[in-house]
Design a protein around this motif. Sequence first.
Motif, PDB file in Angstrom:
ATOM      1  N   LEU A  87       0.827  -1.156  -0.095  1.00 17.45           N
ATOM      2  CA  LEU A  87      -0.046  -0.051   0.046  1.00 17.45           C
ATOM      3  C   LEU A  87       0.946   1.317   0.108  1.00 17.45           C
ATOM      4  O   LEU A  87       0.888   2.291  -0.650  1.00 17.45           O
ATOM      5  N   PHE A  88       2.052   1.239   0.770  1.00 18.42           N
ATOM      6  CA  PHE A  88       2.780   2.406   0.915  1.00 18.42           C
ATOM      7  C   PHE A  88       3.653   2.266  -0.567  1.00 18.42           C
ATOM      8  O   PHE A  88       3.821   3.575  -0.966  1.00 18.42           O
ATOM      9  N   LEU A  89       4.124   1.448  -1.038  1.00 19.87           N
ATOM     10  CA  LEU A  89       4.980   1.374  -2.009  1.00 19.87           C
ATOM     11  C   LEU A  89       4.159   1.788  -3.341  1.00 19.87           C
ATOM     12  O   LEU A  89       4.642   2.307  -3.979  1.00 19.87           O
ATOM     13  N   GLY A  90       3.026   1.398  -3.356  1.00 24.13           N
ATOM     14  CA  GLY A  90       2.188   1.814  -4.511  1.00 24.13           C
ATOM     15  C   GLY A  90       1.722   3.187  -4.605  1.00 24.13           C
ATOM     16  O   GLY A  90       1.800   4.109  -5.394  1.00 24.13           O
ATOM     17  N   LYS A  91       1.517   3.780  -3.187  1.00 27.91           N
ATOM     18  CA  LYS A  91       1.169   5.006  -2.964  1.00 27.91           C
ATOM     19  C   LYS A  91       2.104   6.069  -3.397  1.00 27.91           C
ATOM     20  O   LYS A  91       1.627   7.330  -3.667  1.00 27.91           O
ATOM     21  N   ILE A  92       3.609   5.904  -3.039  1.00 27.40           N
ATOM     22  CA  ILE A  92       4.751   6.616  -3.465  1.00 27.40           C
ATOM     23  C   ILE A  92       4.813   6.536  -4.873  1.00 27.40           C
ATOM     24  O   ILE A  92       5.793   7.249  -5.258  1.00 27.40           O
ATOM     25  N   ALA A  93       4.573   5.817  -5.575  1.00 22.66           N
ATOM     26  CA  ALA A  93       4.925   5.583  -7.138  1.00 22.66           C
ATOM     27  C   ALA A  93       4.155   6.363  -8.114  1.00 22.66           C
ATOM     28  O   ALA A  93       4.555   6.165  -9.403  1.00 22.66           O
ATOM     29  N   ARG A  94       3.445   7.103  -7.833  1.00 22.07           N
ATOM     30  CA  ARG A  94       2.433   7.756  -8.766  1.00 22.07           C
ATOM     31  C   ARG A  94       3.541   8.870  -9.829  1.00 22.07           C
ATOM     32  O   ARG A  94       4.499   9.159  -9.308  1.00 22.07           O
ATOM     33  N   GLY A  95       3.184   8.545 -11.001  1.00 24.08           N
ATOM     34  CA  GLY A  95       3.923   9.352 -11.997  1.00 24.08           C
ATOM     35  C   GLY A  95       4.922   8.598 -12.639  1.00 24.08           C
ATOM     36  O   GLY A  95       5.743   9.153 -13.579  1.00 24.08           O
ATOM     37  N   TYR A  96       5.310   7.373 -12.092  1.00 26.68           N
ATOM     38  CA  TYR A  96       6.351   6.687 -12.893  1.00 26.68           C
ATOM     39  C   TYR A  96       5.706   5.550 -13.507  1.00 26.68           C
ATOM     40  O   TYR A  96       4.433   5.075 -13.340  1.00 26.68           O
ATOM     41  N   THR A  97       6.381   4.889 -14.547  1.00 24.25           N
ATOM     42  CA  THR A  97       5.859   3.884 -15.398  1.00 24.25           C
ATOM     43  C   THR A  97       5.904   2.535 -14.448  1.00 24.25           C
ATOM     44  O   THR A  97       6.883   2.334 -13.596  1.00 24.25           O
ATOM     45  N   VAL A  98       5.182   1.522 -15.289  1.00 23.89           N
ATOM     46  CA  VAL A  98       5.414   0.100 -14.730  1.00 23.89           C
ATOM     47  C   VAL A  98       6.737  -0.324 -14.896  1.00 23.89           C
ATOM     48  O   VAL A  98       7.355  -1.131 -13.817  1.00 23.89           O
ATOM     49  N   ARG A  99       7.286  -0.116 -16.189  1.00 21.85           N
ATOM     50  CA  ARG A  99       8.793  -0.705 -16.380  1.00 21.85           C
ATOM     51  C   ARG A  99       9.692  -0.027 -15.113  1.00 21.85           C
ATOM     52  O   ARG A  99      10.655  -0.616 -14.527  1.00 21.85           O
ATOM     53  N   GLN A 100       9.698   1.611 -14.821  1.00 21.96           N
ATOM     54  CA  GLN A 100      10.438   1.939 -13.908  1.00 21.96           C
ATOM     55  C   GLN A 100      10.172   1.367 -12.309  1.00 21.96           C
ATOM     56  O   GLN A 100      10.911   1.285 -11.621  1.00 21.96           O
ATOM     57  N   PHE A 101       8.968   1.225 -11.945  1.00 20.10           N
ATOM     58  CA  PHE A 101       8.607   0.458 -10.768  1.00 20.10           C
ATOM     59  C   PHE A 101       9.223  -0.727 -10.509  1.00 20.10           C
ATOM     60  O   PHE A 101       9.714  -1.160  -9.541  1.00 20.10           O
ATOM     61  N   ILE A 102       9.098  -1.492 -11.756  1.00 20.61           N
ATOM     62  CA  ILE A 102       9.732  -2.807 -11.536  1.00 20.61           C
ATOM     63  C   ILE A 102      11.376  -2.721 -11.317  1.00 20.61           C
ATOM     64  O   ILE A 102      12.065  -3.320 -10.596  1.00 20.61           O
ATOM     65  N   LEU A 103      12.002  -1.780 -12.079  1.00 23.73           N
ATOM     66  CA  LEU A 103      13.457  -1.575 -11.987  1.00 23.73           C
ATOM     67  C   LEU A 103      13.853  -1.246 -10.500  1.00 23.73           C
ATOM     68  O   LEU A 103      14.924  -1.482 -10.025  1.00 23.73           O
ATOM     69  N   VAL A 104      12.951  -0.138 -10.124  1.00 22.07           N
ATOM     70  CA  VAL A 104      13.209   0.285  -8.620  1.00 22.07           C
ATOM     71  C   VAL A 104      12.974  -0.331  -7.478  1.00 22.07           C
ATOM     72  O   VAL A 104      13.624  -0.437  -6.494  1.00 22.07           O
ATOM     73  N   ASN A 105      12.122  -1.321  -7.655  1.00 23.74           N
ATOM     74  CA  ASN A 105      11.557  -2.034  -6.596  1.00 23.74           C
ATOM     75  C   ASN A 105      11.958  -3.568  -6.739  1.00 23.74           C
ATOM     76  O   ASN A 105      11.963  -4.216  -5.624  1.00 23.74           O
ATOM     77  N   LEU A 106      12.491  -4.062  -7.723  1.00 25.02           N
ATOM     78  CA  LEU A 106      12.894  -5.267  -7.939  1.00 25.02           C
ATOM     79  C   LEU A 106      14.536  -5.452  -8.326  1.00 25.02           C
ATOM     80  O   LEU A 106      15.240  -6.080  -7.595  1.00 25.02           O
ATOM     81  N   PHE A 107      15.005  -4.910  -9.429  1.00 24.00           N
ATOM     82  CA  PHE A 107      16.209  -4.936  -9.669  1.00 24.00           C
ATOM     83  C   PHE A 107      17.462  -4.210  -9.033  1.00 24.00           C
ATOM     84  O   PHE A 107      18.405  -4.800  -8.648  1.00 24.00           O
ATOM     85  N   LEU A 108      17.371  -2.901  -8.577  1.00 22.23           N
ATOM     86  CA  LEU A 108      18.129  -2.156  -8.027  1.00 22.23           C
ATOM     87  C   LEU A 108      18.143  -2.746  -6.663  1.00 22.23           C
ATOM     88  O   LEU A 108      19.418  -2.823  -6.062  1.00 22.23           O
ATOM     89  N   PRO A 109      17.220  -3.053  -5.690  1.00 20.42           N
ATOM     90  CA  PRO A 109      17.528  -3.482  -4.533  1.00 20.42           C
ATOM     91  C   PRO A 109      18.219  -5.047  -4.490  1.00 20.42           C
ATOM     92  O   PRO A 109      18.768  -5.108  -3.642  1.00 20.42           O
ATOM     93  N   SER A 110      17.934  -5.575  -5.531  1.00 19.88           N
ATOM     94  CA  SER A 110      18.679  -6.897  -5.697  1.00 19.88           C
ATOM     95  C   SER A 110      20.149  -6.720  -5.760  1.00 19.88           C
ATOM     96  O   SER A 110      20.925  -7.274  -5.057  1.00 19.88           O
ATOM     97  N   VAL A 111      20.468  -5.667  -6.769  1.00 18.43           N
ATOM     98  CA  VAL A 111      21.860  -5.381  -6.810  1.00 18.43           C
ATOM     99  C   VAL A 111      22.533  -4.857  -5.434  1.00 18.43           C
ATOM    100  O   VAL A 111      23.370  -5.299  -5.102  1.00 18.43           O
ATOM    101  N   PHE A 112      21.679  -3.980  -4.870  1.00 18.05           N
ATOM    102  CA  PHE A 112      22.145  -3.631  -3.513  1.00 18.05           C
ATOM    103  C   PHE A 112      22.237  -4.793  -2.455  1.00 18.05           C
ATOM    104  O   PHE A 112      23.418  -4.963  -1.726  1.00 18.05           O
ATOM    105  N   GLY A 113      21.329  -5.745  -2.430  1.00 22.02           N
ATOM    106  CA  GLY A 113      21.613  -6.927  -1.583  1.00 22.02           C
ATOM    107  C   GLY A 113      22.939  -7.656  -1.848  1.00 22.02           C
ATOM    108  O   GLY A 113      23.380  -8.250  -1.155  1.00 22.02           O
ATOM    109  N   VAL A 114      23.154  -7.922  -3.332  1.00 22.59           N
ATOM    110  CA  VAL A 114      24.220  -8.741  -3.844  1.00 22.59           C
ATOM    111  C   VAL A 114      25.672  -7.969  -3.117  1.00 22.59           C
ATOM    112  O   VAL A 114      26.528  -8.734  -2.441  1.00 22.59           O
ATOM    113  N   LEU A 115      25.472  -6.717  -3.295  1.00 19.41           N
ATOM    114  CA  LEU A 115      26.757  -6.040  -2.556  1.00 19.41           C
ATOM    115  C   LEU A 115      26.759  -6.093  -1.216  1.00 19.41           C
ATOM    116  O   LEU A 115      28.075  -6.324  -0.620  1.00 19.41           O
ATOM    117  N   TRP A 116      25.734  -5.724  -0.759  1.00 18.64           N
ATOM    118  CA  TRP A 116      25.856  -5.656   0.737  1.00 18.64           C
ATOM    119  C   TRP A 116      25.974  -6.981   1.457  1.00 18.64           C
ATOM    120  O   TRP A 116      26.962  -7.076   2.498  1.00 18.64           O
TER     121      TRP A 116
END
Length: 523
Positions: A351-380
Amino acid sequence: MDVSEKDGENGSLTWHPGRRVFWKQVKPITFWPALVGILLVLAITIVDERHFIAITSAINAAIIEHLSALFLYSALGLLVLCVCVLFSPFARTRIGGVDATPIYSPFRWFAVSLTTVIAMGILFWAVAEPVVHFNEPPSFSGLQPGSEGARTFALAATFVHWTLAPYAIYTIAGLTFALGFYNFGHDFSVGTLLRPLLGNHLRARVAESIDGLVLFAVVVGMSAVLSAGLLLIGDGLDFLFAIPGSPTVYASTAMFIVAVALLSAGSGLRRGIQILARINTVLFLVLMFYLFAAGPTAFLLEQGARSLADFLGNFFSRQLLLAEPPESHWSGWWTTAFYASWFAWAPLSCLFLGKIARGYTVRQFILVNLFLPSVFGVLWFTVFGGAALFFDGQSGGDMYAVYRESGLAAMAYRLFEFLPGSTLLGVVFIFGCFISFITATDSNTDAIGGLCMQSVTAEHMGSPFGVKLLWGTVIGIVGWCSATFLGADGIKMLSNLAGLPGVLIILGAGMSLVVMMWRSGRD
């Protein structure tokens, strides 16, 4: 009676003459059963701790025995769905419509999304989990404890639990809600995740009942994570200032975390939460880069690359643990427990993640919420987990000995003793623990507040401060009880129990997203 409450995306104070106190505005089927259920759990924990642990242990064992495959295959299926959506024409759809404007800039959006989801988990498990796997590899793997193969397995298993598939759970849930809330005008409700699938068959009372179930599950889940944080901070205070962990210390820490989180939540989306999230993200990066530079850099690069290659090269077998025999419960205690925790948080966090995503595309949502955090997780996990593995091997199992003697939470502070500036590192780490959970509590109490109320819309997304105060206090009290009476094993059990309803709801959200894609293709 005049009541002030937060209104709109900015969270500015607005006066509503004649409105009654917040409990007159709540969804009764959502609010009261969840509150009574939580208080009942709290009372049982305090009055009869042993009986409570026995009951939860039995339910937890049943979940591990019969439902591990449900969690594993569901997470993988949601990841596959994310990839399909990413490369589909539907990915060009803008959340909120073609003229929608973003609430946050790209970096602030990423910082808030990242810190909302990971909470304190990466601080608690980054050092502990790889070391335990290194010294206790599952028997079916055929690996010798402390061997090079066990080291590679340890980090690769951690990637399974903290990258890609786990983030796919949040991504599908958050994306489905964002589109339903902004593009289709559905309610600020978990029922919005199921509305495209069920349509008019999802009646208002049923939707409110689902909200109540999610509210109960997430408050339990948040309390479990808070209790993990209290143990971690308590060990840090003992390490730095010789203040041993105790019920009083845990209570004081919980009160401080919840109080600051509520102050931040009261300032609105554009103030407290985004400031905390940016501080949190920068702090994570500073800790990671320092450890990389001051620690065994060459080893981290080599071991990280080897484990990542093992993780990707054996992705499906690692993800689904195809080599595990039926009589083994290793995946149930590790992979299922982690995935259950992710599923437990997802219905409310979305609900919160969707609430703050207004104005961005579906593709951008997937990149920011799936792929970038996964890269961060691998590094961390490569840096923290790899450093812990290196020093455990060099010291003859010293890190593992700390786990055996003092528990999981103490291991991070032992790692710092191998590095220059250990005291300062400990102080920064404790500060990071505080900020991490404050950020997560802020975002989730905001979502809880909206979930309980009858009048939250895309135009007026605020909720009364009183309802946030109530639930923040409840989370703090239950978290204190968990840390004081249950410990780390109890925390895992609570996460498992809260994850069962979550997985069913998120699977429904995935099917709803497929329905939206299909309808979009027909238009």
